[in-house]
Design a protein around this motif. Sequence first.
Motif, short mmCIF file in Angstrom:
data_model
loop_
_atom_site.label_atom_id
_atom_site.label_comp_id
_atom_site.label_asym_id
_atom_site.label_seq_id
_atom_site.Cartn_x
_atom_site.Cartn_y
_atom_site.Cartn_z
N LYS A 56 0.84 -1.20 0.00
CA LYS A 56 0.00 0.00 0.00
C LYS A 56 0.87 1.25 0.00
CE LYS A 56 -4.09 -1.87 2.22
NZ LYS A 56 -5.12 -1.71 3.23
N ILE A 96 1.21 4.26 -2.96
CA ILE A 96 1.07 5.70 -2.72
C ILE A 96 2.33 6.43 -3.17
CG2 ILE A 96 0.73 7.47 -0.95
CD1 ILE A 96 -1.68 5.88 -0.95
N MET A 150 -5.23 9.48 1.07
CA MET A 150 -5.47 8.09 1.42
C MET A 150 -6.57 8.04 2.47
SD MET A 150 -4.42 4.84 1.27
CE MET A 150 -5.25 3.50 2.15
N ASP A 166 -3.16 0.27 7.16
CA ASP A 166 -3.09 1.42 6.28
C ASP A 166 -2.13 2.48 6.81
OD1 ASP A 166 -5.21 0.35 4.73
OD2 ASP A 166 -6.62 1.11 6.22
N ALA A 201 0.57 3.82 4.51
CA ALA A 201 0.01 4.56 3.38
C ALA A 201 -0.54 5.90 3.84
CB ALA A 201 -1.08 3.73 2.70
N SER A 252 0.96 9.40 2.22
CA SER A 252 0.13 10.22 1.33
C SER A 252 0.22 11.69 1.73
CB SER A 252 -1.32 9.75 1.42
OG SER A 252 -1.75 9.84 2.76
#
Lengths: 64, 771
Positions: free
Chosen positions: B641, B645, B657, B664, B667, B671
């Motif tokens: 992930k 990005i 994101m 997550d 990510a 982001s």
Amino acid sequence: MSVIIILILFSILIAGGFLIAFLWAVKSGQMDDKYTPSVRILFDNDEETKINKENNNSNKNVSK
Amino acid sequence: MVFEILDENNLCSYYSYDQNPGINQKSVVAKNKYEFLDDEDVKKQLLDFTDSKISTVTFFIPDMHCASCIWLLENLIRLNPSIQNSRVNFLSKKLSVSFLTQEISLRKIVELLTAIGYEPLISFDDLEKKDLTDSNRKLYYKIGIAGFSFGNIMLLSFPEYLSIDTSSEILKQTFAFVILLLSLPVFFYCSWDYFESAYNGIKQKFINIDVPLAIGILALFGRSLYEIVMGYGPGYMDSFAGLIFFLLLGKIFQQKTFDILNFDRNYKSYFPISVTIIKGKEEKVIALSKLKIGDRIVLRNGELIPADSILFNGNGSIDYSFVTGESAQVEKMPGEMLFAGGRQIGSKIEIEVLKEVSQSYLTQLWNNFSFDKRNEGGITLFANNVSKYFTVVILLIAAVSFFYWLPQNIDTATTVFIAVLIVACPCALALSTPFTMGNSLRIFSKNNFFVKNIGVIEKIAKLNTIVFDKTGTITFPSRSDVEFVGDSLTDSEMERIITLMKNSSHPLSKKISEFFGFNSEIKIENFKEIASLGISGEVDGLRIKAGSPKFLSDDLIGDKLETDSVGHSSSKVYISINKEVRGFFKIKNVYRVGIKEMIRLLSKNFDLHILSGDNSSEKNNLMEIFPGSSNLLFNQSPFDKLEFIRKLKANGKKVLMVGDGLNDAGALSESNVGISIAEDITSFTPASDAILKASELNRFADFIDFSKKSLKIIYYSFGISVVYHIVGLGAAVQGLLSPLFAAILMPLSSITVVVFTTVSTTLIAKRKGFL
């Protein structure tokens, strides 16, 4: 005219007093929580509620 | 149970204070869950103060939610007389308790709170305390002093505003002297931050908004000081104090902090505060920070693996959904490697630590990658970009007018030079951002969208790509749609199947039994759970088997078991009754309300992508919702992930994101803007720039649109302040800037900008239905 100088000094002194009061309020944490005290003040003390209830009851008894 | 405790202590008026007091009681906690609170080191870190008589401690209690909660928590003394005093700060959900050190232990207090339903949240993070109240109080001090000085200076400047003839020289001198006295604390205390910030900016060769601001303030104060000392009059001290007052006001306006939210959580918040280790034959609870390589830990059902380790003893059944987002258990045998972040489901296991907590797989997500983005928070991009040119242009104008006047008179030239700097003080510009964005922040938070700081809103306005996580973000994390495919089942058969499922802790069984939710008391005999295959048992005479096709292969009747792709079968549970396969349960994600419409709106202006840690069983459904140009990627690890990005960013995209889990986290921080979705905003969310309550996700397009409009408002108010600047500069270069003119013009421009920004943001918010 010099009386005005004394007046001004006094006015600043008074305003300064309020400033100090404000600074003290901040320092003592009154600005940290602006919500809880507004709720806290509404709580009854239980002793009082009991007395009130008893009063109510006795009132009812009287009216009977 | 809670009622009994309260009744015993005559606290029943708890129920009369609010409409619906009380909270769902959490499942009963393990007896020794808080054993670690007896550890001296942990105690030392948690307690605010302690001596032989009295100790005080502050807890964070996420379940605090109504007036009754405050009342009950402030009456703890009646539940246990050893508690001296308890005070609630409702907005930050904090409870501070002082208690008799000798009579009650910290652990007892925590257990008492847990028993009445207010389990305090004690996390690893808490042990490293930081206090924000100090900086907040400082700002109040500054505003108080600046306001005081501003008011009094204005009052003393009145004779001059009204051009009253003050022929008495003594009076004039005294006024000027008092004004000077009043302005000193403003200069040396209230405005100091701006000089400091400007100095730091220049040191890093970066002209931020505070540089022209500091130049303006300095010119204003210096010029006035000169005039007062030379006996010309009070100078521009009124404008000076007024400006500082407005600037500080703007600061407090933008500084809306969400005490109960934490945007900078790292892995520490997720990890337990203590672990149980085995030494020799004894079990001992120690603080996680003291965990060493080679220690042997005991993990019970539901506990998190704190560091990469090897399974030593017992049957590991690890739920990695925390890390990967995929809700499937992984079976591990002794000798196999376990990664930190997994959760043991089922029986007790023993593991041996291989790596330190901070060196584990999961924690590397935080350690490996630069988290610089967090540091730039708070800086407003637009104002800083503009101020670069602004400063240069102003200095240029000042220099040109200086040299224009120089041949005539050096005094006039200097006066004009200073006047230009005074007028050019970009306070209107400096105010437009905090007031617009501060107001937007407030409006967002009223709609359950909590943004970390005003810089984030500006960044949101400039995005062009949005990446969504699937599970838990656009689907409900716990709710699923279960459908039975195959021969129809009678109600009594169904009831028996569900009863069997209830006995299993496998996530799929749980989902199915939750969905149908029978509540029966039928006895199960011969219950067997075979790891990663399925469960079987006899319920009321029916022999039921539930699980994967492989598990049912004895009873196989070909056509009912359409094993399509491997990925698909993982969300299907096959059922056989009395050796006859009847069909399967199909478990589908449930999409949040309004997702389709939201995606349709967003797809007009943004590139949309999906990154899912789950398998691709939902691919067809997602393809219907998302436009054809979107990337739909499945089986993505947290590192995948993050990489995705990073690639988008390398292609010059501004990436948002949206995710929910720890998987997550990488990510979200990589982001440009990371937004985490939370069912309950006080629950844990990974480090992010903003937290959005899950139920508001369908209004996401509106939020982005509003951010864009806010940025536009800043541009417009910048235009307004430019107009004022041109008027002021026109007067200044001609040498016509009188103190009176400045005293009107400068506050006027500030007030116009403040009124314009707040009114227009409020109007737009009303039109969008935010207010």
